[in-house]
Scaffold this active site. Structure first.
Site, PDB file in Angstrom:
ATOM      1  N   GLY A 107       0.653  -1.352  -0.017  1.00 30.57           N
ATOM      2  CA  GLY A 107      -0.096  -0.124   0.015  1.00 30.57           C
ATOM      3  C   GLY A 107       1.016   1.155  -0.047  1.00 30.57           C
ATOM      4  O   GLY A 107       2.133   1.318   0.325  1.00 30.57           O
ATOM      5  N   GLY A 152       0.478   5.884   0.722  1.00 32.46           N
ATOM      6  CA  GLY A 152      -0.470   6.699   1.198  1.00 32.46           C
ATOM      7  C   GLY A 152       0.584   8.168   1.413  1.00 32.46           C
ATOM      8  O   GLY A 152       1.604   8.071   1.026  1.00 32.46           O
ATOM      9  N   PHE A 212       1.468   9.138   4.107  1.00 31.79           N
ATOM     10  CA  PHE A 212       2.727   8.925   5.174  1.00 31.79           C
ATOM     11  C   PHE A 212       3.826   8.413   4.408  1.00 31.79           C
ATOM     12  O   PHE A 212       4.963   8.814   4.872  1.00 31.79           O
ATOM     13  CB  PHE A 212       1.838   8.257   6.237  1.00 31.79           C
ATOM     14  CG  PHE A 212       2.874   7.893   7.487  1.00 31.79           C
ATOM     15  CD1 PHE A 212       2.822   8.854   8.382  1.00 31.79           C
ATOM     16  CD2 PHE A 212       3.951   7.026   7.528  1.00 31.79           C
ATOM     17  CE1 PHE A 212       3.537   8.710   9.688  1.00 31.79           C
ATOM     18  CE2 PHE A 212       4.776   6.949   8.547  1.00 31.79           C
ATOM     19  CZ  PHE A 212       4.694   7.769   9.778  1.00 31.79           C
ATOM     20  N   GLY A 213       3.684   7.453   3.582  1.00 23.28           N
ATOM     21  CA  GLY A 213       4.596   6.824   2.820  1.00 23.28           C
ATOM     22  C   GLY A 213       4.102   5.147   2.497  1.00 23.28           C
ATOM     23  O   GLY A 213       2.984   5.038   2.337  1.00 23.28           O
ATOM     24  N   LYS A 229       4.049   0.444   8.236  1.00 21.27           N
ATOM     25  CA  LYS A 229       3.644   1.691   7.374  1.00 21.27           C
ATOM     26  C   LYS A 229       4.905   2.749   8.017  1.00 21.27           C
ATOM     27  O   LYS A 229       5.201   3.085   8.812  1.00 21.27           O
ATOM     28  CB  LYS A 229       2.586   2.272   8.165  1.00 21.27           C
ATOM     29  CG  LYS A 229       1.938   3.708   7.425  1.00 21.27           C
ATOM     30  CD  LYS A 229       0.672   4.254   8.116  1.00 21.27           C
ATOM     31  CE  LYS A 229       0.255   5.251   7.570  1.00 21.27           C
ATOM     32  NZ  LYS A 229      -0.932   5.619   8.180  1.00 21.27           N
ATOM     33  N   ASP A 244     -10.673  11.355   7.375  1.00 20.53           N
ATOM     34  CA  ASP A 244     -10.230  10.841   6.242  1.00 20.53           C
ATOM     35  C   ASP A 244     -11.164   9.738   6.013  1.00 20.53           C
ATOM     36  O   ASP A 244     -10.413   8.518   5.466  1.00 20.53           O
ATOM     37  CB  ASP A 244      -8.680  10.758   5.990  1.00 20.53           C
ATOM     38  CG  ASP A 244      -8.136  10.590   4.771  1.00 20.53           C
ATOM     39  OD1 ASP A 244      -8.867  11.050   3.721  1.00 20.53           O
ATOM     40  OD2 ASP A 244      -7.005  10.274   4.423  1.00 20.53           O
TER      41      ASP A 244
END
Length: 931
Positions: free
Chosen positions: A614, A616, A618-619, A635, A733
Site C-alpha cells: 500500500g 499513502g 505518510f509513505g 507503515k 479521512d
C-alpha cells in the site's frame, strides 16, 4: 402490517397500512395561527380579511415581495360566491428568464410544509392572452403553470421540507406571457406525514379526490386540519353506487391521515363482478420529460356487514398485482394503500380493483391522492454570502433582478454577480459589479462577508465616507475599484501593503477627498506633551516586544524538543491529555505500552522492505512477518511525506490506547533517528476500494450481504470514535481506501494520522488551519469554513455508502468529472434504483434494503450538517438493512415478493374514473361550496 412490493420492473412498492393498536383521533384541529395565507395583489393599505367559510385570515402580499403590480380580475368574473382571495392578483412583467419571488420567513426549520399557489387570470389586463410560466420553490423547479382558460381557477401544491426557516416561491418568465399569482398559502405538516417527501425530493400534487361526495362539496379546513383541498368525484349514477355514513371514520396511520368528512363517503360499482378503479396520464414538462408518481388510496368500510357477506378484493397497478391475498377494508377505520417509491410509465396509469372469488360484495374506494416527485437537491448559495449580498441589496435599494437565490439556478443568477460552482458544495460569489448603480452612503461592511470575492467594482457611484479596513480580510480579492465616488480619509494600510506585493489592484481615481499616501495623511502638528506621551508609550511597547520575543524563543525551543499528547484510558473511554514527553537525554520519546521496534528489526521483519502492499500520504506500507509467524503491515514514513512528526505522534498514541474490533490494531512502532514507522495487524484482503473497483486478484464481486456487513462494521468503528471516546474523535479521512478487510472480510477503519479531538466543553465545532482529507469525500461546510464536527465524518461515510451501492468511484471520470453524490441524486430523482446499483451483483439483492441504503447515503450527504444522521443512527439503519437481506427469499410477516392470488380476468368489464389534474377547479355557476 405492510403488504407486498410490486414486481421489480415497476420501480415502486405498494404498501398497505393496517396498523395495530389504538386508532389515531383526528378531531383536534391544528392551530390555524401557524397558517400563512397571502392574498396577492391587495392594496398596501389593506389590513387583509377573513374568509367567510374557512375563517382563515388573509394578509396582503406587501412585505413578501417588492416587485410586480397589483390588479383586479375583470368584473365579469367576480360573483357573489367567488372567495375574495381570487379577486386580486399581482403580475410581474419583465424580460424572458426574469425571476420574481415571494420570500416567506418565520417558518419552522426542518419542518414539512404544504405550499399552495393559486392562479386565476380573469382577463385582468384586458388582453385575453393566457400565459405559461414556470414555478420554483427556492432553487428547485416545481411546476410549469399553464393557464388554459380565462375563468379557470388553478391550484398548484407541493409538499416539501423547509430547511432554514424561510422559503422563496419564484415565478419565471419563459417568454410565453406575463407571470402572475392570485394567492399563496403555507400550511405546516407533521414531519411523519407523507414519508415520500424528504430532504431530497418533494411531492407535487397531481390530484386529490373525495369519491362519492356531492359535486358541490369541497372539503378543506376546518374539516381537514391541514387545509388540504379534497375535490369531489362522481355523484351517484346507474353504473356506480354511493355509500355513506354519519359515523366518525378514524385514522390508524401515522404517515397518512384523511379527514373523516372525506372518508364518510365511498363508491362501488353496481355490478359486483365488475372491476373498477381510476386512471391518470403523466404530465411531462420541458424540465421533467418522464415524471415519477406516488399514489395513496384511502379505504374504509362504511357498512356494518352481516355475517354471511364478505367484501374482499385484489388491487392492481397497470395489470400488475399489487396487494395479494385479498384485502378486506376495516369498518370505520382508514387503511391506506400507497407507493413508497415513484413509478414511471409512458402509458396511462391504471389503479384497478376486482372482487375475489369468495367475495359477495364489490370493491369500494373512499379517496385517493396522486403526486409527482420532484428533486429538491438543488444547491443554494452559501448562507453567509446570501445574508451579505441581501444586506447590500437592502442597504442600497439595488434596482436589479435581485430576487431569489443569488447564484442558483445558474441561469437566473443576479445581474452583476459572478459565481463559482462546485460539484458537491454550495456556489460562492466571486465577483460583484455594482458600477453606475446609483449607490450612495458609506461603503457597507457587508461586502467583507463575501469571503470568496475576487473582484469588487463600486465605480461611478456616490459613495461617501472612508474605505473600511475590514475589506482587507477578503484574502482572495484581486481587484477593488472605487473610481468616481466621493470617498474620504486614507486607504487602509493592509490594502496598500497588498498592492505593493502585486496581489491586489486598487483603482481610486476621481475621489477628490481620498488620501492615497497614508504617511502624508497624518496631522502635521503635535504638541510637546503629546510627543512625550508617544515616546513613553513607544518605550513601553519596545520592552514588551522584547519580552514577548524571549517567551516565543523559549516556546519554540521547547517545541523543537517535542511536546506530545498522552492518551489515558478510563474504562472504554479514551481521554487525550497534553504532556511533555521527554527522556532524560532531552530527546522526545513515545510513552507507549506497545512494542518498540528498531529499524534493523523492521528490515528483518519485512525482508528489507521487499513487498509493498500500500501507499499513502505518510509513505509506503510493507508486508512482514514477526518471529512467531504473525503477519504484519509496516507503515514507514518517507522523507518526502507531507505528514510529519505530529501526524505520526497522533496516530501512534491514539492507536496505542483505543481499542475496538472495527479499528485496525497497532502492534508496535519505531522511532529511531529519522526513521518512523507503525506496525499494524495485517489485513490480507486489502482495502474496500480494491474490491469495489474489481482490482482484487480473485476477480470476485462482493455480494450485497457482504457489502452491508462491511458498511455496518465500518459504521461501528466510526461510532466508537464519535461516542466511545472522551473527548470524541473525528477521523477526517473516511474513504474506501481506509477501510481494510481481514481474511473473513471483516471491516476495520485504518489511517488515523488526521484524527482530531472534538467537543471539549460546549464547543459546537473544531476549527482547523487548513483543509485536510480527500477531495470528493470532504463535507462542504468543512471546505467552506475549515470547521469540523462529527457530521463531517458522516458526510464522508455517505460517499462510502454510495460507492458500496454502485461500485463506482467517488469521482466519476468523463468529459467533466462528476461526484458520485451528484450522479446518484440525478438518477434516483427518476426513481430507478437499478440505474445506480452495481450491475456486477446481477440483481442478487433485496431491493428494499438497497433503496434504504441509498436513501440513507443521500441523507448523509445533505448540505446542512444538522440534517445528517449520527453514526449511531447509521449503525441502527444498516443493521435493519442487513436483516432485510438475510431474510430475503422467505415470506416474512406478510411481505410477498412474487405474484400470487387471483389474476385479473381479461373478460371482466371495468368501470373507470378518469382523473384530471387537480389544478383545474371546476367553474360552477354558484361557485365552489365548502364543507
Amino acid at each position: 402490517m405492510e403488504r407486498g412490493p410490486w414486481p421489480r420492473a415497476m420501480a415502486a412498492r405498494w404498501l398497505l397500512l393496517l396498523l395495530l393498536g389504538p386508532a389515531l383521533q383526528v378531531h383536534a384541529q391544528l392551530d390555524s395561527s401557524d397558517f400563512i395565507s397571502i392574498d396577492c395583489g391587495l392594496p398596501e393599505t389593506s389590513t387583509g380579511f377573513t374568509d367567510n367559510v374557512t375563517k382563515l385570515s388573509y394578509v396582503p402580499d406587501t412585505g413578501f415581495t417588492d416587485a410586480g403590480t397589483n390588479h383586479n380580475i375583470s368584473a365579469e368574473y367576480v360573483t357573489a360566491s367567488l372567495p375574495m382571495n381570487w379577486h386580486t392578483l399581482r403580475s410581474f412583467s419583465g424580460d424572458r428568464d426574469a425571476r420574481s419571488c415571494y420570500t416567506v420567513g418565520d417558518l419552522v426549520s426542518d419542518l414539512k410544509y404544504l405550499i399552495r399557489a393559486m392562479f386565476m387570470y380573469g382577463n385582468y389586463d384586458n388582453l385575453n392572452r393566457l400565459p405559461i410560466f414556470d414555478l420554483y420553490l427556492g432553487v428547485n423547479y416545481w411546476q410549469t403553470v399553464n393557464i388554459s382558460a380565462t375563468d379557470e381557477m388553478m391550484i398548484y401544491e407541493i409538499i416539501s421540507i423547509i430547511s432554514d426557516g424561510h422559503v422563496q416561491v419564484c415565478l419565471v418568465d419563459t417568454g410565453s406571457g406575463t407571470p402572475f399569482i392570485s394567492s399563496l398559502d403555507l400550511r405546516p405538516l407533521k414531519n411523519n406525514l407523507y414519508p415520500q417527501s424528504d430532504e431530497s425530493q418533494g411531492l407535487v400534487l397531481s390530484d386529490r379526490r373525495n369519491f362519492g361526495a356531492s359535486d358541490s362539496v369541497i372539503v378543506r379546513y376546518p374539516d381537514d386540519p391541514y387545509d388540504r383541498i379534497w375535490m369531489p368525484l362522481l355523484s351517484k349514477t346507474a353504473e356506480w353506487s354511493v355509500i355513506s355514513t354519519d359515523n366518525i371514520v378514524e385514522n390508524r396511520s401515522n404517515s397518512f391521515e384523511a379527514p373523516s368528512a372525506v372518508m364518510q363517503t365511498a363508491v362501488m360499482p353496481t355490478d359486483p363482478s365488475s372491476a373498477f378503479g381510476f386512471i391518470w396520464n403523466a404530465q411531462p414538462s420541458a424540465k421533467n420529460h418522464m415524471p415519477g408518481y406516488v399514489c395513496m388510496v384511502y379505504l374504509a368500510e362504511l357498512q356494518h356487514l352481516p355475517r354471511n357477506t364478505v367484501r374482499q378484493f385484489n388491487i392492481y397497478l397497470n395489470g400488475e398485482l399489487g396487494y395479494s391475498g385479498g384485502y378486506t377494508p376495516s369498518y370505520l377505520f382508514t387503511d391506506v394503500i400507497y407507493s413508497d417509491k415513484p413509478f414511471y410509465s409512458s402509458h396511462p396509469y391504471n389503479i384497478s380493483m376486482n372482487a375475489t372469488k369468495t367475495s359477495t360484495l364489490p370493491p369500494i374506494m373512499n379517496a385517493a391522492e396522486i403526486f409527482s416527485v420532484v428533486s429538491t437537491t438543488g444547491t443554494a448559495t452559501i448562507a453567509q454570502e446570501v445574508a451579505a449580498i441581501t444586506a447590500v441589496r437592502d442597504t442600497y435599494k439595488v434596482k436589479k433582478n435581485w430576487m431569489g437565490d443569488p447564484c442558483a439556478p445558474k441561469k437566473y443568477a443576479w445581474d452583476g454577480l459572478r459565481c463559482k460552482y462546485f460539484e458537491s458544495s454550495p456556489p460562492s460569489v466571486t465577483g460583484l459589479n455594482l458600477s453606475s448603480s446609483g449607490l450612495s452612503g458609506n461603503v457597507s461592511f457587508s461586502f467583507a462577508n463575501l469571503k470568496g470575492l475576487q473582484y469588487l467594482d463600486l465605480s461611478s457611484n456616490n459613495l461617501t465616507g472612508s474605505i473600511p479596513e475590514i475589506l482587507s480580510q477578503l484574502s482572495l480579492l484581486t481587484l477593488l475599484d472605487f473610481t468616481g465616488n466621493q470617498l474620504s480619509g486614507s486607504i487602509p494600510s493592509e490594502l496598500l501593503k497588498r498592492t505593493r506585493d502585486d496581489s491586489l489592484i486598487i483603482k481610486y481615481d476621481n475621489n477628490p477627498n481620498l488620501c492615497t499616501n497614508r504617511d502624508s495623511c497624518q496631522p502635521a502638528q503635535k504638541n510637546s506633551r503629546s510627543m512625550v506621551a508617544v515616546y513613553v508609550v513607544g518605550t513601553v511597547v519596545a520592552v514588551l516586544l522584547i519580552v514577548l520575543l524571549l517567551v516565543l524563543l523559549l516556546f519554540l525551543r521547547r517545541r523543537m524538543h517535542g511536546t506530545t499528547s498522552n492518551i489515558i484510558t478510563m474504562g472504554n473511554k479514551a481521554i487525550i491529555a497534553p504532556s511533555h514527553a521527554q527522556s532524560s537525554s532531552g530527546h522526545s520519546s513515545l510513552r507507549l505500552d506497545n512494542r518498540r521496534f528498531t529499524y534493523n528489526e523492521l528490515e528483518t521483519i519485512t525482508n528489507s522492505f521487499q513487498r509493498v502492499i500500500g501507499r499513502g500520504g505518510f509513505g509506503k506500507v510493507y508486508h512482514g512477518f514477526l518471529q512467531d509467524g504473525t503477519q504484519v503491515a509496516v507503515k514507514l514514513r518517507s522523507e518526502s511525506s507531507d505528514q510529519g512528526v505530529q501526524e505520526f505522534l497522533a496516530e501512534a498514541q491514539t492507536l496505542a490506547k483505543i481499542h475496538h474490533k472495527n479499528l485496525v490494531s497497532l502492534i508496535g512502532y519505531c522511532k529511531e533517528r529519522e526513521y518512523m514507522a507503525l506496525v499494524y495487524e495485517y489485513m490480507p484482503e486489502g482495502a474496500l476500494h480494491q474490491h469495489l473497483g474489481g482490482s482484487t486478484n480473485n476477480g470476485k464481486t462482493l455480494t450485497w450481504r457482504q457489502r452491508l456487513r462491511i458498511a455496518l462494521e465500518s459504521a461501528q468503528g466510526l461510532e466508537y470514535l464519535h461516542k466511545g471516546c472522551n473527548p470524541p474523535l473525528i477521523h477526517r479521512d473516511v474513504k474506501t481506501s481506509n477501510i481494510l478487510l481481514n481474511a473473513n472480510l471483516e471491516a476495520k477503519i485504518a489511517d488515523f494520522g488526521l484524527l482530531k479531538a472534538f467537543n471539549r466543553g460546549n464547543d459546537t465545532h473544531v476549527s482547523t488551519a487548513r483543509v485536510v482529507g480527500t477531495y470528493g469525500y470532504l463535507a462542504p461546510e468543512y471546505l467552506a469554513t475549515f470547521q469540523l464536527t462529527n457530521k463531517s465524518d458522516v458526510f464522508s461515510f455517505g460517499v462510502v455508502l454510495l460507492e458500496i451501492v454502485t461500485g463506482q468511484p467517488h469521482i466519476l471520470n468523463g468529459p467533466e468529472p462528476t461526484s458520485i453524490v451528484q450522479w446518484v441524486r440525478q438518477r434516483l430523482a427518476h426513481g430507478n434504483i437499478e440505474a445506480v446499483v452495481d450491475s456486477r451483483m446481477r440483481g442478487d439483492h433485496d431491493i428494499n434494503s438497497v433503496w434504504k441504503v441509498a436513501d440513507t447515503a443521500l441523507k448523509c450527504t445533505t448540505q446542512a450538517p444538522e440534517q445528517r444522521p449520527t453514526m449511531t443512527d447509521l449503525v441502527a439503519q444498516l443493521q435493519e438493512c442487513l436483516e432485510l437481506e438475510v431474510a430475503r427469499g422467505y415470506t416474512n410477516a406478510g411481505f410477498y415478493t412474487t405474484r400470487n392470488g387471483d389474476d385479473m380476468s381479461t373478460n371482466v368489464s371495468q368501470r373507470t374514473f378518469e382523473i384530471d389534474h387537480l389544478g383545474r377547479v371546476p367553474t360552477m355557476s354558484t361557485g365552489p361550496a365548502l364543507r
